[in-house]
Design a protein around this motif. Sequence first.
Motif, PDB file in Angstrom:
ATOM      1  N   ASP A 415       0.858  -1.176   0.000  1.00 38.80           N
ATOM      2  CA  ASP A 415       0.000   0.000   0.000  1.00 38.80           C
ATOM      3  C   ASP A 415       0.899   1.232   0.000  1.00 38.80           C
ATOM      4  OD1 ASP A 415      -2.275   1.537   0.041  1.00 38.80           O
ATOM      5  OD2 ASP A 415      -3.200   0.494   1.734  1.00 38.80           O
ATOM      6  N   VAL A 416       0.312   2.369  -0.202  1.00 40.65           N
ATOM      7  CA  VAL A 416       1.067   3.617  -0.187  1.00 40.65           C
ATOM      8  C   VAL A 416       0.331   4.632   0.684  1.00 40.65           C
ATOM      9  CG1 VAL A 416       2.161   3.313  -2.436  1.00 40.65           C
ATOM     10  CG2 VAL A 416      -0.098   4.377  -2.300  1.00 40.65           C
ATOM     11  N   VAL A 417       1.109   5.531   1.274  1.00 41.69           N
ATOM     12  CA  VAL A 417       0.524   6.608   2.070  1.00 41.69           C
ATOM     13  C   VAL A 417       0.327   7.814   1.160  1.00 41.69           C
ATOM     14  CG1 VAL A 417       0.848   8.182   4.009  1.00 41.69           C
ATOM     15  CG2 VAL A 417       1.569   5.784   4.203  1.00 41.69           C
ATOM     16  N   ILE A 418      -0.927   8.252   1.059  1.00 40.93           N
ATOM     17  CA  ILE A 418      -1.265   9.427   0.262  1.00 40.93           C
ATOM     18  C   ILE A 418      -2.124  10.337   1.120  1.00 40.93           C
ATOM     19  CG2 ILE A 418      -2.448  10.282  -1.807  1.00 40.93           C
ATOM     20  CD1 ILE A 418      -1.858   7.587  -3.124  1.00 40.93           C
ATOM     21  N   GLN A 419      -1.708  11.571   1.278  1.00 41.39           N
ATOM     22  CA  GLN A 419      -2.419  12.549   2.101  1.00 41.39           C
ATOM     23  C   GLN A 419      -2.610  12.040   3.532  1.00 41.39           C
ATOM     24  OE1 GLN A 419      -6.003  13.534  -0.041  1.00 41.39           O
ATOM     25  NE2 GLN A 419      -4.916  14.672  -1.634  1.00 41.39           N
ATOM     26  N   GLN A 424      -5.893   1.379   2.065  1.00 40.30           N
ATOM     27  CA  GLN A 424      -6.726   0.504   2.887  1.00 40.30           C
ATOM     28  C   GLN A 424      -7.411   1.284   4.010  1.00 40.30           C
ATOM     29  OE1 GLN A 424      -7.378  -2.605   2.163  1.00 40.30           O
ATOM     30  NE2 GLN A 424      -8.659  -3.063   3.943  1.00 40.30           N
ATOM     31  N   GLN A 425      -6.683   2.213   4.596  1.00 44.91           N
ATOM     32  CA  GLN A 425      -7.290   3.055   5.631  1.00 44.91           C
ATOM     33  C   GLN A 425      -8.419   3.909   5.053  1.00 44.91           C
ATOM     34  OE1 GLN A 425      -3.632   4.923   6.955  1.00 44.91           O
ATOM     35  NE2 GLN A 425      -3.608   3.746   8.868  1.00 44.91           N
ATOM     36  N   LYS A 426      -8.223   4.403   3.847  1.00 47.96           N
ATOM     37  CA  LYS A 426      -9.279   5.177   3.194  1.00 47.96           C
ATOM     38  C   LYS A 426     -10.509   4.305   2.943  1.00 47.96           C
ATOM     39  CE  LYS A 426      -6.342   8.591   0.821  1.00 47.96           C
ATOM     40  NZ  LYS A 426      -5.031   8.212   1.402  1.00 47.96           N
TER      41      LYS A 426
END
Length: 526
Positions: A415-419, A424-426
Amino acid sequence: MVTWKNLDTLESYQELKNTARVNLKEVMSGENGAERVKKYSVPMAEGMAYNYAAKAVDDQVLEALAKLAKEAQLTEKFAALYNGEVINTGEKRLVLHHLTRGQLGDKVEADGVDKREFYLEQQKKVTEFANKVHAGEITNAAGEKFTTVVQIGIGGSDLGPRAMYLALENWAKKNGTFKMEAKFISNVDPDDAAAVLASIDVAHSLFVLVSKSGTTLETLTNESFVKDALEKAGLDPSRHMLAVTSETSLLAKSDDYLAAFFMDDYIGGRYSSTSPVGGAVLSLAFGPEVFERFLAGAAAEDELAKKENLLENPAMLDALIGVYERNVLEMGCTAVLPYSQALNRFPAHLQQADMESNGKSVNRFGEPVNYVTGPVLFGEPGTNGQHSFYQLLHQGTNIVPLQFVGFKQNQCGSDVVIQGSTSQQKLCANVAAQIMAFACGKEDENQNKYFAGGRPSSIIIGEQLTPESLGALLSHFENKIMFQGFTWNLNSFDQEGVQLGKVLAKRVLAHETDGALKAYSDLLNI
């Protein structure tokens, strides 16, 4: 002794109708809502949980539902089913799909054989065949390994296995168990078969023909389409085709197939994913061990369905809350909303399983019922659905009960962190937000932006979609459908509603028509 009674004759149903209505918006707001989320949750198999905090129920309603479960003898009726009584009254048949994944009760004998042993024998045959294909012991005429498997079937022979394959495809690729790509041909529309054949190398493909009777028109038509393609490629179809059928069908002993795996009349198509109908294609695609893990998850969830305590039996509880919504709160639809792209065809499978089972207006004795039965079921994966039909779910005139499914981890492992958050968290943030938006709504002087709330939902939460959790999920919904059918006093295991159209289609093809049927045939240039 088990007795079969219509829902509206049960005293507990009258009591249920008289319970006070729950103000969902009120009970889900503030700290009350937080306490409900903790309280109204039932453990499922494989570390999952059925959380029904956002359903319009309280302890009084749950007490009435428990009385209904007891008076309707749901536990006893399930025991009668898995112990081999004739539950399918329409066709005078046993109902044994649970036996494909485990022995829940007494030994069941039918047709002179132990049925659990029979299903294990068929599973063993599938395992041995799949292992030989993967090892290169069974090859095409050129001695080359098969790389693709194509299932040819329709209805339950397609929807369930296809949904299960798609659910595990990326998981298997990530975990190193992906063996062969699977494709599916179901529609008699020639464009379906042509598109699949154009996307594969037929010389390295195995085709699994699934037809219990060996007479299903659409399936046999597609088989001929495939055989024609194989012959045009200079290939012997008998070196490329398998059959999943009954022991008594014409396909069972035919030389046209490399092998035949057997099902029987005690397993309906929509309940056949844990039989060779699903076992052959899933074992070839992912390996027999993965299919066995899938069966283990289903068996573990089946055990929970035996529990007499309603609050420890997630499938029964889900079923009875659904009956309450359908018959007392008068909600006519249900939406299944998996927040997992891997489950993108799971709602379509449940649509058949539920609506073909409980879409009935007569009871198990053929007598008309005076109450509504199975709901209309539909669904799509989140978050796509949010940008589609959720508008009606939030602000439409009909209240539609919702069933969310969500997992804390994705299958791909990356996964990647965006903003400031991962994808998955989104995804998980969206499902949490939707539950609360549906339950509590939003005040606004502008009525176009006003959300009434009071729209009930439940959620099944798991750590990750794996073979075991998929099996448990399938079992949960199969057993939910069963318990609802018992409560409505239906025979959930025949499907006469699909037969009339088949009969008329044969008349059209034989040019034995008159009146409007002939006129429509002429319009379609048949």
